[in-house]
Design a protein around this motif. Structure first.
Motif: not given
Length: 463
Positions: A168-178, A180-196
């Motif tokens: 989902l994060v990769s598709y968000l980048l594809d449309i320059d979805g800045k 939602l950056i606060d929601d994305v940061r929260d997702l990473f804070t929860r450590q539930c994103v595969d960073i590959t």
């Protein structure tokens, strides 16, 4: 339901891979009255199961392309319902989102609803996410609606689906979805994103133009697996011999590489030839050539972790052996004769295959890939699914609950996934940039070595 017009699709044959320059199917007279027949062709299992070299196997693709050009709202629901059935079809993964983008506004709500259904296959949900991204790219006026669906997903994201979250994060980048950056940061804070999938949060912020450079060192994606501490008893496979390897007295490439890795490995490095084999297999699958100047330091965990060799001769010998092994793997992958070099263990007179080191090496090799498109990321993540089962804490936990036969069945899914990944990027690798050095005469991995030693080619030198 076949018509004179749909019969035309049976004559078109193979499509051009990776191109969005589709033929004009409407030139054949297709119109709204043909939608039902086209939808039936898209879902026809006999066509999907037709011979790979037949014209019939391409008919569903031509049909869904035609539906896209017709902007068929009637096709939205049937196509979405096919996401799970076609989840292993690379063409469908790439093109069905494009079709949704062509249809446009009417597809937004059904796709938005689909991505929220946690009982759906994670890659099918990712296909729906890609469809939303395509709508935003093809119809910029609809972008705000797509952003809201992505926002809702992020705020309700399941902590146990890191791959889906990363996609989902990769598709968000594809449309320059800045936005939602606060929601994305929260997702990473929860450590539930595969960073590959799209990198870590700093990679994401840089991609969105929210930072110019990293403030922390780049780290390798966590694999939740440490060969130094992994206990084979977790899989009921008995004890492995961990005593130091003696210095080989012959010219066997594998013995020498295992010896050097055993004596010079650190916590950051590849530990054995099985892991090295997986590492090179991932490098062979990459969309672009990864040069030895990149992968050689990486196998030690970085230039700073390279060994303090006892002599220049020892360093040269290792380089010669590792380059020979690298060329063997590259040649075998290109010849479609590659066989993964797994370890084996014997417990109660039964021989067990141990794939864990190989899988860890493959993930290490994937970390050297450059950026790839969201659609390619989805293909990559599907290929990695059976590999992660044997190289992550979550995967190993699931395996511990299975019987030996089921574990073996899952092991057998690894090589087909790797071959499919290699073929997916094959067209992008030209003969000019293939780092393959062939010996003469040409020999397969399991053929006698041309040097005349009597050993198998994969276990000898390439002199």
């Amino acid at each position: 339901m076949s018509t004179a017009k749909t019969n035309i699709l049976f004559t078109l044959g193979e499509a051009q891979q990776g191109s969005r320059d589709w033929p004009d199917y409407l030139q054949y007279g297709f119109e709204a009255s043909d939608e039902a027949a086209l939808i039936e062709l898209v879902g026809d299992k006999s066509l999907h199961g037709a011979a790979g070299d037949s014209f019939e196997v391409w008919v569903p693709l031509h049909a869904w392309r035609t539906l896209g050009q017709l902007r068929s709202e009637r096709a939205i629901k049937p196509l979405i319902e096919l996401f799970e059935e076609l989840v292993e079809d690379d063409w469908a993964l790439h093109e069905l989102p494009t079709v949704m983008g062509m249809i446009g506004s009417a597809a937004i709500e059904p796709l938005g609803h689909y991505i929220k259904q946690q009982d759906r296959d994670e890659f099918a949900r990712a296909t729906a996410m890609a469809g939303l991204s395509e709508i935003a790219k093809q119809h910029p006026a609809l972008r705000s609606k797509i952003i809201e669906h992505y926002r809702h997903y992020l705020q309700q994201a399941d902590n146990t689906t890191p791959i889906t979250n990363g996609l989902l994060v990769s598709y968000l980048l594809d449309i320059d979805g800045k936005e939602l950056i606060d929601d994305v940061r929260d997702l990473f804070t929860r450590q539930c994103v595969d960073i590959t999938c799209a990198g870590d949060i700093e990679d994401v912020e840089m991609a969105l133009g929210l930072r110019l450079e990293r403030s922390t060192p780049k780290v390798m994606p966590a694999q939740d697996y440490d060969p130094a501490t992994f206990d084979p008893n977790d899989l009921n496979l008995g004890e492995l011999d961990t005593s130091p390897l003696p210095r080989p007295d012959g010219d066997d490439i594998i013995e020498w590489l295992d010896y050097y890795l055993d004596h010079h490995a650190s916590e950051t490095s590849i530990f054995d030839v099985s892991e090295l084999d997986g590492f090179f297999a991932a490098i062979a699958c990459a969309p672009q050539t990864i040069m030895p100047s990149i992968w050689l330091p990486a196998l030690w965990g970085g230039e700073e972790h390279s060994p303090a060799w006892d002599s220049l001769e020892e360093a040269d010998a290792f380089t010669q052996y590792v380059m020979s092994f690298y060329n063997i793997v590259m040649a075998d992958m290109n010849d479609d004769s590659y066989e993964a070099l797994y370890m084996q263990g014997v417990v109660n007179e039964r021989v067990y295959t141990l794939v864990d080191d190989w899988c860890a090496g493959f993930l290490r090799g994937i970390n050297l890939w450059g950026p790839i498109s969201p659609a390619d990321t989805l293909v990559l993540e599907m290929a990695l699914e059976p590999i992660r089962q044997f190289s992550t804490e979550r995967g190993l936990g699931q395996l511990s609950e299975l019987n030996d036969d089921e574990v073996e069945r899952r092991q057998q899914a690894i090589e087909p996934a790797v071959r499919k990944l290699f073929q997916h990027f094959f067209e992008r690798r030209t003969q000019d940039n293939q780092p393959v050095i062939r010996a003469t005469p040409k020999a397969g991995r399991n053929d006698p070595c041309p040097c005349g030693s009597g050993k198998k080619y994969k276990k000898c030198c390439l002199h």
